[in-house]
Design a protein around this motif. Structure first.
Motif, PDB file in Angstrom:
ATOM      1  N   TYR A  10       0.836  -1.207   0.000  1.00  0.00           N
ATOM      2  CA  TYR A  10       0.000   0.000   0.000  1.00  0.00           C
ATOM      3  C   TYR A  10       0.869   1.254   0.000  1.00  0.00           C
ATOM      4  O   TYR A  10       0.632   2.190  -0.774  1.00  0.00           O
ATOM      5  CB  TYR A  10      -0.931  -0.031   1.209  1.00  0.00           C
ATOM      6  CG  TYR A  10      -1.736   1.230   1.380  1.00  0.00           C
ATOM      7  CD1 TYR A  10      -2.836   1.485   0.569  1.00  0.00           C
ATOM      8  CD2 TYR A  10      -1.404   2.157   2.355  1.00  0.00           C
ATOM      9  CE1 TYR A  10      -3.577   2.636   0.718  1.00  0.00           C
ATOM     10  CE2 TYR A  10      -2.141   3.314   2.513  1.00  0.00           C
ATOM     11  CZ  TYR A  10      -3.232   3.552   1.690  1.00  0.00           C
ATOM     12  OH  TYR A  10      -3.959   4.702   1.845  1.00  0.00           O
ATOM     13  N   TYR A  11       1.878   1.267   0.880  1.00  0.00           N
ATOM     14  CA  TYR A  11       2.767   2.431   0.926  1.00  0.00           C
ATOM     15  C   TYR A  11       3.545   2.587  -0.366  1.00  0.00           C
ATOM     16  O   TYR A  11       3.802   3.699  -0.812  1.00  0.00           O
ATOM     17  CB  TYR A  11       3.747   2.321   2.104  1.00  0.00           C
ATOM     18  CG  TYR A  11       3.188   2.858   3.391  1.00  0.00           C
ATOM     19  CD1 TYR A  11       3.124   4.216   3.625  1.00  0.00           C
ATOM     20  CD2 TYR A  11       2.724   2.003   4.383  1.00  0.00           C
ATOM     21  CE1 TYR A  11       2.616   4.725   4.805  1.00  0.00           C
ATOM     22  CE2 TYR A  11       2.213   2.495   5.564  1.00  0.00           C
ATOM     23  CZ  TYR A  11       2.160   3.856   5.764  1.00  0.00           C
ATOM     24  OH  TYR A  11       1.660   4.352   6.925  1.00  0.00           O
ATOM     25  N   ASN A  67       5.428   6.071  -1.212  1.00  0.00           N
ATOM     26  CA  ASN A  67       6.442   6.310  -0.177  1.00  0.00           C
ATOM     27  C   ASN A  67       7.343   5.071  -0.135  1.00  0.00           C
ATOM     28  O   ASN A  67       7.129   4.145   0.634  1.00  0.00           O
ATOM     29  CB  ASN A  67       5.756   6.549   1.176  1.00  0.00           C
ATOM     30  CG  ASN A  67       6.728   7.030   2.222  1.00  0.00           C
ATOM     31  OD1 ASN A  67       7.936   6.934   2.063  1.00  0.00           O
ATOM     32  ND2 ASN A  67       6.178   7.555   3.310  1.00  0.00           N
ATOM     33  N   LEU A 107       0.610   5.156  -1.895  1.00  0.00           N
ATOM     34  CA  LEU A 107       1.123   6.395  -1.304  1.00  0.00           C
ATOM     35  C   LEU A 107       2.450   6.845  -1.899  1.00  0.00           C
ATOM     36  O   LEU A 107       2.905   7.947  -1.612  1.00  0.00           O
ATOM     37  CB  LEU A 107       1.264   6.237   0.206  1.00  0.00           C
ATOM     38  CG  LEU A 107      -0.038   5.970   0.965  1.00  0.00           C
ATOM     39  CD1 LEU A 107       0.249   5.851   2.448  1.00  0.00           C
ATOM     40  CD2 LEU A 107      -1.056   7.063   0.697  1.00  0.00           C
TER      41      LEU A 107
END
Length: 59
Positions: free
Chosen positions: A25-26, A32, A30
């Motif tokens: 997910y990150y 990141n 996102l």
């Protein structure tokens, strides 16, 4: 199939899966990458410790 696993082992495996999906997910959503890599390094460490302790308990 899951009757061979202890409840604590299943709990740890669920945590590992959650960490893998959190890392993805990150990384993907996102964007990141550094945090995703940091989170992604924990699942193999946790599984390695689980294997180590299981081997120590069998001896």
């Amino acid at each position: 199939m899951f009757d061979k696993f202890k409840k604590s082992e299943l709990f740890i495996l669920v945590i590992v899966l959650v960490l893998i999906f959190t890392s993805e997910y990150y990384y993907v959503i996102l964007n990141n990458h550094e945090r995703a890599i940091f989170i992604g390094l924990w699942p193999p460490t946790i599984v390695g410790l689980l294997i180590f302790f299981n081997l120590k308990l069998k001896k």
